[in-house]
Design a protein around this motif. Structure first.
Motif, PDB file in Angstrom:
ATOM      1  N   MET C   1       0.843  -1.211   0.000  1.00 17.61           N
ATOM      2  CA  MET C   1       0.000   0.000   0.000  1.00 17.61           C
ATOM      3  C   MET C   1       0.871   1.252   0.000  1.00 17.61           C
ATOM      4  SD  MET C   1      -3.144   0.867   2.502  1.00 17.61           S
ATOM      5  CE  MET C   1      -3.588  -0.841   2.734  1.00 17.61           C
ATOM      6  N   GLN C   2       0.529   2.161  -0.868  1.00 14.27           N
ATOM      7  CA  GLN C   2       1.361   3.349  -1.017  1.00 14.27           C
ATOM      8  C   GLN C   2       1.046   4.392   0.054  1.00 14.27           C
ATOM      9  OE1 GLN C   2       1.000   5.025  -4.935  1.00 14.27           O
ATOM     10  NE2 GLN C   2       2.450   6.641  -4.385  1.00 14.27           N
ATOM     11  N   VAL C   3       2.080   5.018   0.543  1.00 10.31           N
ATOM     12  CA  VAL C   3       1.874   6.103   1.508  1.00 10.31           C
ATOM     13  C   VAL C   3       1.605   7.389   0.737  1.00 10.31           C
ATOM     14  CG1 VAL C   3       2.921   7.463   3.335  1.00 10.31           C
ATOM     15  CG2 VAL C   3       3.343   5.013   3.211  1.00 10.31           C
ATOM     16  N   ILE C   4       0.485   8.004   1.024  1.00  3.32           N
ATOM     17  CA  ILE C   4       0.132   9.239   0.318  1.00  3.32           C
ATOM     18  C   ILE C   4       0.682  10.455   1.058  1.00  3.32           C
ATOM     19  CG2 ILE C   4      -1.814  10.699  -0.382  1.00  3.32           C
ATOM     20  CD1 ILE C   4      -1.698   8.351  -2.165  1.00  3.32           C
ATOM     21  N   VAL C   5       0.477  10.444   2.352  1.00  2.00           N
ATOM     22  CA  VAL C   5       0.956  11.569   3.156  1.00  2.00           C
ATOM     23  C   VAL C   5       1.858  11.028   4.249  1.00  2.00           C
ATOM     24  CG1 VAL C   5       0.315  13.486   4.681  1.00  2.00           C
ATOM     25  CG2 VAL C   5      -1.201  12.835   2.791  1.00  2.00           C
ATOM     26  N   ARG C   6       3.037  11.626   4.366  1.00  2.00           N
ATOM     27  CA  ARG C   6       3.890  11.257   5.476  1.00  2.00           C
ATOM     28  C   ARG C   6       4.335  12.537   6.174  1.00  2.00           C
ATOM     29  NH1 ARG C   6       6.538   6.618   6.105  1.00  2.00           N
ATOM     30  NH2 ARG C   6       6.653   6.168   3.881  1.00  2.00           N
ATOM     31  N   VAL C   7       3.883  12.660   7.401  1.00  2.00           N
ATOM     32  CA  VAL C   7       4.217  13.843   8.185  1.00  2.00           C
ATOM     33  C   VAL C   7       5.220  13.421   9.247  1.00  2.00           C
ATOM     34  CG1 VAL C   7       3.315  15.527   9.860  1.00  2.00           C
ATOM     35  CG2 VAL C   7       2.035  15.028   7.772  1.00  2.00           C
ATOM     36  N   THR C   8       6.342  14.131   9.300  1.00  2.00           N
ATOM     37  CA  THR C   8       7.394  13.745  10.212  1.00  2.00           C
ATOM     38  C   THR C   8       7.777  14.890  11.127  1.00  2.00           C
ATOM     39  OG1 THR C   8       8.234  12.537   8.300  1.00  2.00           O
ATOM     40  CG2 THR C   8       9.606  12.510  10.273  1.00  2.00           C
ATOM     41  N   ASP C   9       7.589  14.692  12.403  1.00  2.00           N
ATOM     42  CA  ASP C   9       8.106  15.608  13.415  1.00  2.00           C
ATOM     43  C   ASP C   9       7.651  17.048  13.181  1.00  2.00           C
ATOM     44  OD1 ASP C   9       9.487  15.912  15.739  1.00  2.00           O
ATOM     45  OD2 ASP C   9      11.369  16.456  14.749  1.00  2.00           O
ATOM     46  N   LEU C  10       6.404  17.177  12.812  1.00  2.00           N
ATOM     47  CA  LEU C  10       5.875  18.486  12.437  1.00  2.00           C
ATOM     48  C   LEU C  10       5.526  19.312  13.681  1.00  2.00           C
ATOM     49  CD1 LEU C  10       4.957  20.058   9.873  1.00  2.00           C
ATOM     50  CD2 LEU C  10       2.664  19.208  10.331  1.00  2.00           C
ATOM     51  N   SER C  11       6.003  20.573  13.682  1.00  2.00           N
ATOM     52  CA  SER C  11       5.671  21.471  14.788  1.00  2.00           C
ATOM     53  C   SER C  11       5.300  22.831  14.235  1.00  2.00           C
ATOM     54  CB  SER C  11       6.866  21.661  15.728  1.00  2.00           C
ATOM     55  OG  SER C  11       7.189  20.439  16.334  1.00  2.00           O
ATOM     56  N   LYS C  12       4.441  23.497  14.962  1.00  2.00           N
ATOM     57  CA  LYS C  12       4.175  24.894  14.638  1.00  2.00           C
ATOM     58  C   LYS C  12       4.074  25.691  15.920  1.00  2.00           C
ATOM     59  CE  LYS C  12       3.337  28.628  12.476  1.00  2.00           C
ATOM     60  NZ  LYS C  12       4.312  29.231  11.542  1.00  2.00           N
ATOM     61  N   GLN C  13       4.890  26.698  15.963  1.00  2.00           N
ATOM     62  CA  GLN C  13       4.945  27.547  17.153  1.00  2.00           C
ATOM     63  C   GLN C  13       4.410  28.918  16.772  1.00  2.00           C
ATOM     64  OE1 GLN C  13       6.617  26.466  20.142  1.00  2.00           O
ATOM     65  NE2 GLN C  13       5.849  28.334  21.113  1.00  2.00           N
ATOM     66  N   ASN C  28      -2.301   6.294   4.201  1.00  2.57           N
ATOM     67  CA  ASN C  28      -2.085   5.382   3.082  1.00  2.57           C
ATOM     68  C   ASN C  28      -3.123   5.586   2.002  1.00  2.57           C
ATOM     69  OD1 ASN C  28       0.089   4.146   4.374  1.00  2.57           O
ATOM     70  ND2 ASN C  28      -1.316   2.821   5.527  1.00  2.57           N
ATOM     71  N   GLU C  29      -2.777   5.150   0.836  1.00  2.00           N
ATOM     72  CA  GLU C  29      -3.684   5.253  -0.298  1.00  2.00           C
ATOM     73  C   GLU C  29      -4.990   4.538   0.018  1.00  2.00           C
ATOM     74  OE1 GLU C  29      -2.074   3.677  -3.852  1.00  2.00           O
ATOM     75  OE2 GLU C  29      -3.522   4.711  -5.114  1.00  2.00           O
ATOM     76  N   GLY C  30      -6.087   5.199  -0.258  1.00  2.00           N
ATOM     77  CA  GLY C  30      -7.383   4.583  -0.055  1.00  2.00           C
ATOM     78  C   GLY C  30      -7.945   4.750   1.345  1.00  2.00           C
TER      79      GLY C  30
END
Lengths: 231, 291, 311
Positions: C1-13, C28-30
Motif C-alpha cells: 500500500m502506497q503512503v500518500i501523506v507522510r508527516v514527520t516531526d511536524l511542529s508549529k509555534q 495510506n492510499e485509499g
C-alpha cells in the motif's frame, strides 16, 4: 498793471491760437481716420506680460464706426490689457469734445512729431488725458499715451505700412502697467515651490506689460455685419 | 499566470462594488458638467476676477479643455478613494470572505497570485481613468467645445493654444494612471495585513490624506520632506500644462516648463509601486494564513 | 500500500503557543483518515500546513512521495480541500464558483463536467443562483464540489459537518464513503466529534494539544476484543485487591478518575459481572467502551491519562 493784463491776454490769445492750431491738426487726423467706415484685418498677437505665458496667437480684428471693435483670437481666448486694445485711434478721437494743447515736438522712431495733449471736456469721460504724437506731414498718430480713470495709463506705438493712407497701422505695441498677480497655492493645488530661475524671477518683477499686434490683410470699407461685434 | 489574471479580473468586474466607482465618477462629472452648462458664465466670471485689475480675458474660457482640467484637479483627490476601495480589498476582502485559504491552496505560488491580483487592480485603475477621460475630457469637449486653455497658477497664468492641448491630456492621463496605480499599490500592500477590507481602505486614504496635507503645508520644516513624499508627485500631471517661454516671454508651443519634474515624479512613483508590491510579496510569502 | 501523506516531526509555534508539537503520522492510499481532536487541538493548523497555508516551524511533510516545500505546485494540483467553513464568492453563482476554482486548479472544465459535479453534490437545480442565497448545508456541498471538481487524488475535509443538520451530516458521511469506496480516493477528514469519524474512518489519529495521542487502524481501535471497561465501586481498594487475586489480574490496566480500568473481550463482560458479584463487590457502575471511544474520552473529559496505560 497794463503790462500784466496785456501779458495775460496775449498769453491767452496765444494759447487759444495754439489750441486752434492743434485742434485743427487733430481734426485733420480724425478726418483721415474717418475715411474708414469699417475694416477687418488678420493679425498676430504677442503678449508679453510678466505673469502670463501665452504663445503668439493669430487674431482677427474687426472695426466699425463709430466705436465698434472686436478682436477675435483663434482658439477663442485672448488676454488683453483692460480697456486697452479696444480703445483704438478712432475711438480716442471719436469725440469732438476735447481741448487740444500743444506740448512741443518729439521724435518717434525717426519721425518727428507734434506732441498734442487731448483733454476731454466731458467730465464723465473714461479718458482723463491723451497725449498724441502726430506725424504732421503724413497725418499719422505715431504714438499715443492714454491715461484712464480706471485702467491706468497705457501707451500705444504705431508703425504704418501699406494702409497708412487710411491711418491704419501695420503694427501696434501696447504698453501698460500691470498689477501683481498671485493666487494662494491652496486654490491652485500646487504643492511644490516653483523655484524660479533668476531670469524668470526678474521677468516676473517687471511690471510693464506689452501686447504687440501685427496687422495684415486689411479689408477696408467692405461692410461688416453688426453680429460680429456681439460677444 | 494568464488564467490567474483573467480570474482576478473576472472577480473584480463581477462585483457590484466595482461599479460604485464608475458610477460615482459619472455622477460627479455629469453634475459638474450640468452646473457649468447651466451657469458657466458666472463661474467663469468668478474665476477671472482673480486675474487682477490690469488684464482682461476676452473669449469664453469655459471650454471642454478647461473643464476637464478643473475636474481632474477635483477628482484626482477623490479617485484614490475609489482605487483604494478595490485595491485595498484585494487580499483583505478574500481573507474576510474566507476564500483566501482556498485560493492559496491552489497550485499557484503566492508571488504569482499577488502579481496577478496587482495587475488586475492595475487594469481596474486604468479602466477607471479611461472612464474618467471619456467623461471628463471627451464628453466635456463634446458639450462645451474646444478652444484655448486658460489656466491660473499661483504666480502666473498660462494660455495654451487650442492645438497644443490634447497631447498634454494624453500625457496627463498616462501620468495620472501611474499615480493612481501607486495608490493601488499602497492599498494593495496594506490589504495584506488585514482580514477586513475597511481597515486597509481607511488606512490607505488616511496615509494619502496625511501626506497630502504635509505636501500642501507651506511650513519650512516640512518643505524639506516634500520631495520624499509620494503624494507630492501624484499631482505632477499638472506639469503637462505649463509652457516654457523664450527670451521675449513668448510661450513656446509644444513645450513643457519642467519636463524633468514629470520624469522625476514618474520615477519616484514607479519606485514606490515596485517598493509597495515587492514588500507585499515578501511579507505575504511569509505570512501564515489563519483566516 | 502506497503512503500518500507522510508527516514527520511536524511542529508549529505561534508566539506563545505550540499549536502542533512534534507530530508524525502517515496516510495510506485509499484511507479514510479520521483526524480527531478537540477544537484547538491543532487539527486545523496541521491541515493548513499540509496545504501550505501555514509554514511549519519544524518538521517535514511529504505528499505523493514528494517534499511539499519543494513540489508545492505538483502536489496541490492533486489535492482538493474544504478548509473549515466552505467559503466561496458569495456574489457569484454556484456554477461560476465551481468554474472559477476548477480553472484555478488547472483544468479547463466543460459545462457538462461542472453540471455533473453540481449534480453529484445535489446543487444542479441551484446552479445559477448566487451563493449568498444558499444555506450552510448547500455551501458545504458546494465546497465539497469545488474540492472534487479537478478529480484530485487526495481530499482533505476539515470539519466538513460543522453547522449541518443530521441529514446533512449523513449526506456528507455517505459522500465520503462513496469517494473512498467507489472512486478510490484518499480522504483525510477532521472532526471534533467521534461519532462522525468512527463510522467511516479506516484509520484514526487522535491529537491533543498538538501532540499525537494515538494513531491506528479503526478496525483495531474498534475491535470488540479490546474493549475497555471502567468499574466504579464503593471501595476501589478492596475491589482491586480482589481482582488481582482473580483470573482478571492480568487484564487490569490501572486506575483513573475513581475507576478501575480493565481491558477485555466484549464477550467476557457477563463473566466479569458474575465474578464481581461472587467477590461481594458493591458495584456502582460498569461501563464498557471500545478503545477509540476510550481514547477520545480521555481528551474530552479532564485529560487525565492512566499512568500505567500504554498503547
Amino acid at each position: 498793471m497794463y503790462k500784466i493784463l496785456f501779458f495775460v491776454v496775449a498769453f491767452q490769445f496765444a494759447v487759444f491760437a495754439q489750441a486752434q492750431d492743434m485742434t485743427s491738426l487733430v481734426v485733420k487726423v480724425k478726418a483721415k481716420l474717418d475715411q474708414v467706415n469699417d475694416y477687418e484685418a488678420d493679425g498676430n498677437m504677442k503678449t508679453d506680460v510678466s505673469f502670463i505665458k501665452a504663445p503668439i496667437g493669430k487674431v482677427k480684428i474687426y472695426f466699425k464706426k463709430p466705436n465698434k471693435f472686436r478682436l477675435k483670437k483663434e482658439g477663442g481666448i485672448s488676454l488683453l490689457p483692460k480697456g486697452g486694445v479696444s480703445v483704438n485711434m478712432s475711438s480716442i478721437i471719436a469725440t469732438n469734445d476735447f481741448v487740444a494743447l500743444s506740448a512741443g515736438v518729439s521724435v518717434v522712431n525717426g519721425n518727428s512729431c507734434k506732441v498734442v495733449k487731448l483733454l476731454p471736456i466731458n467730465e464723465s469721460s473714461e479718458i482723463v488725458l491723451t497725449t498724441l504724437y502726430i506725424d504732421e506731414p503724413n497725418l499719422l498718430v505715431r504714438k499715443a499715451i492714454t491715461t484712464t480713470k480706471e485702467n491706468g495709463t497705457y501707451e500705444m506705438e504705431m508703425n504704418y505700412g501699406a494702409f497708412a493712407k487710411f491711418g491704419l497701422p501695420e503694427k501696434v505695441i501696447f504698453s501698460f502697467n500691470t498689477k501683481d498677480y498671485k493666487l494662494p497655492k491652496g486654490i491652485t493645488l500646487e504643492f511644490d515651490d516653483n523655484e524660479k530661475t533668476i531670469s524668470e524671477a526678474q521677468k516676473l518683477k517687471n511690471k510693464k506689460g506689452r501686447v504687440e499686434i501685427t496687422y495684415t490683410n486689411y479689408v477696408v470699407n467692405k461692410g461688416i455685419a453688426d453680429a460680429i461685434f456681439i460677444k | 499566470m494568464l488564467t490567474l489574471i483573467q480570474i482576478e479580473l473576472y472577480k473584480i468586474f463581477r462585483r457590484p462594488r466595482t461599479y460604485i466607482a464608475f458610477g460615482a465618477i459619472a455622477a460627479l462629472i455629469l453634475i459638474i458638467q450640468f452646473g457649468l452648462k447651466v451657469d458657466g458664465k458666472s463661474y467663469a466670471d468668478f474665476l477671472m476676477k482673480d486675474v487682477g485689475g490690469s488684464m482682461e480675458i476676452d473669449g469664453n474660457i469655459i471650454n471642454g479643455y478647461l473643464i476637464c482640467y478643473i475636474m481632474l484637479q477635483l477628482l484626482l483627490v477623490h479617485v484614490p478613494l475609489l482605487v483604494a476601495l478595490i485595491a485595498a480589498d484585494m487580499i483583505s476582502g478574500e481573507a474576510n470572505m474566507g476564500t483566501l485559504r482556498l485560493l492559496l491552496s491552489k497550485p499557484y505560488s503566492r508571488t504569482e497570485l499577488l502579481l496577478a491580483k496587482f495587475l488586475a487592480a492595475t487594469v481596474y485603475t486604468i479602466m477607471l481613468l479611461i472612464w474618467l477621460a471619456i467623461l471628463a475630457l471627451f464628453v466635456s469637449m463634446w458639450i462645451f467645445g474646444i478652444g484655448d486653455m486658460f489656466l491660473m497658477k499661483s504666480s502666473y497664468v498660462v494660455l495654451i493654444s487650442q492645438n497644443d492641448v490634447f497631447w498634454r491630456y494624453a500625457g496627463a492621463f498616462v501620468f495620472a494612471a501611474l499615480a493612481m496605480v501607486t495608490v493601488a499599490a499602497l492599498g494593495f500592500l496594506l490589504s495584506i495585513f488585514a482580514e477586513n477590507s475597511i481597515g486597509p481602505i481607511v488606512a490607505t486614504m488616511s496615509i494619502i490624506v496625511f501626506f497630502t496635507i504635509l505636501s500642501t503645508l507651506n511650513i519650512p520644516i516640512f518643505n524639506a520632506l516634500k520631495p520624499y513624499l509620494f503624494t507630492t508627485h501624484l499631482i505632477s500631471w499638472k506639469e503637462f500644462f505649463d509652457l516654457k517661454v523664450n527670451d521675449a516671454n513668448e510661450a513656446i508651443i509644444g513645450s513643457i516648463q519642467n519636463p524633468q519634474r514629470i520624469i522625476t515624479s514618474a520615477l519616484v512613483l514607479l519606485l514606490h509601486i515596485v517598493g509597495f508590491v515587492g514588500a507585499g510579496i515578501l511579507i505575504f510569502n511569509r505570512k501564515d494564513v489563519l483566516s | 500500500m502506497q503512503v500518500i501523506v507522510r508527516v514527520t516531526d511536524l511542529s508549529k509555534q505561534f508566539k506563545n503557543l505550540t499549536a502542533v508539537d512534534h507530530l508524525s503520522f502517515s496516510v495510506n492510499e485509499g484511507d479514510v483518515y479520521g483526524f480527531l481532536g478537540q477544537n484547538g487541538a491543532g487539527k486545523s493548523t496541521s491541515i493548513r500546513m499540509m496545504l501550505t497555508l501555514i509554514e511549519p516551524s519544524n518538521g517535514n511533510i511529504e505528499i505523493f512521495g514528494m517534499d511539499l516545500a519543494k513540489n508545492r505546485r505538483d502536489i496541490l494540483r492533486n489535492i482538493g480541500a474544504v478548509i473549515e467553513k466552505p467559503d466561496v464568492y458569495k456574489y457569484l453563482s454556484a456554477y461560476d464558483n465551481l468554474q472559477l476554482f476548477a480553472r484555478l486548479s488547472g483544468i479547463k472544465p466543460t459545462r457538462k463536467l461542472l453540471m455533473d459535479q453540481l449534480e453529484m453534490v445535489g446543487l444542479a437545480q441551484r446552479a445559477d443562483d448566487k451563493v449568498k442565497t444558499f444555506s450552510q448545508g448547500m455551501k458545504q456541498r458546494l465546497g465539497i464540489g469545488i474540492a472534487l471538481v479537478h478529480n484530485p487524488q487526495l481530499i482533505i475535509l476539515d470539519e466538513p459537518t460543522n453547522g449541518l443538520d443530521p441529514q446533512g451530516i449523513a449526506d456528507i458521511r455517505n459522500l465520503i464513503l462513496h469517494l473512498s469506496r467507489e472512486m478510490n480516493k484518499t480522504v483525510i477528514v477532521s472532526s471534533h466529534l467521534l461519532s462522525e469519524i468512527e463510522q467511516i474512518a479506516t484509520r484514526v489519529l487522535i491529537i491533543d494539544k498538538g501532540k499525537k495521542l494515538v494513531e491506528g487502524n479503526a478496525s483495531e481501535l474498534l475491535d470488540p476484543s479490546q474493549t475497555i471497561v471502567e468499574l466504579q465501586t464503593l471501595d476501589n481498594v478492596f475491589t482491586l485487591q480482589q481482582l488481582k487475586l482473580s483470573k482478571w489480574a492480568d487484564k487490569i490496566q490501572g486506575q483513573r478518575n475513581n475507576s478501575i480500568v480493565i481491558k477485555l473481550d466484549r464477550r467476557e463482560i457477563p463473566a466479569l459481572h458474575t465474578d464481581l458479584a461472587g467477590m461481594q463487590i458493591q458495584l456502582l457502575s460498569l461501563q464498557p467502551r471500545h478503545s477509540l471511544e476510550d481514547y477520545f474520552l480521555q481528551i474530552t473529559s479532564g485529560n487525565q491519562h492512566v499512568d500505567t496505560y500504554s498503547n
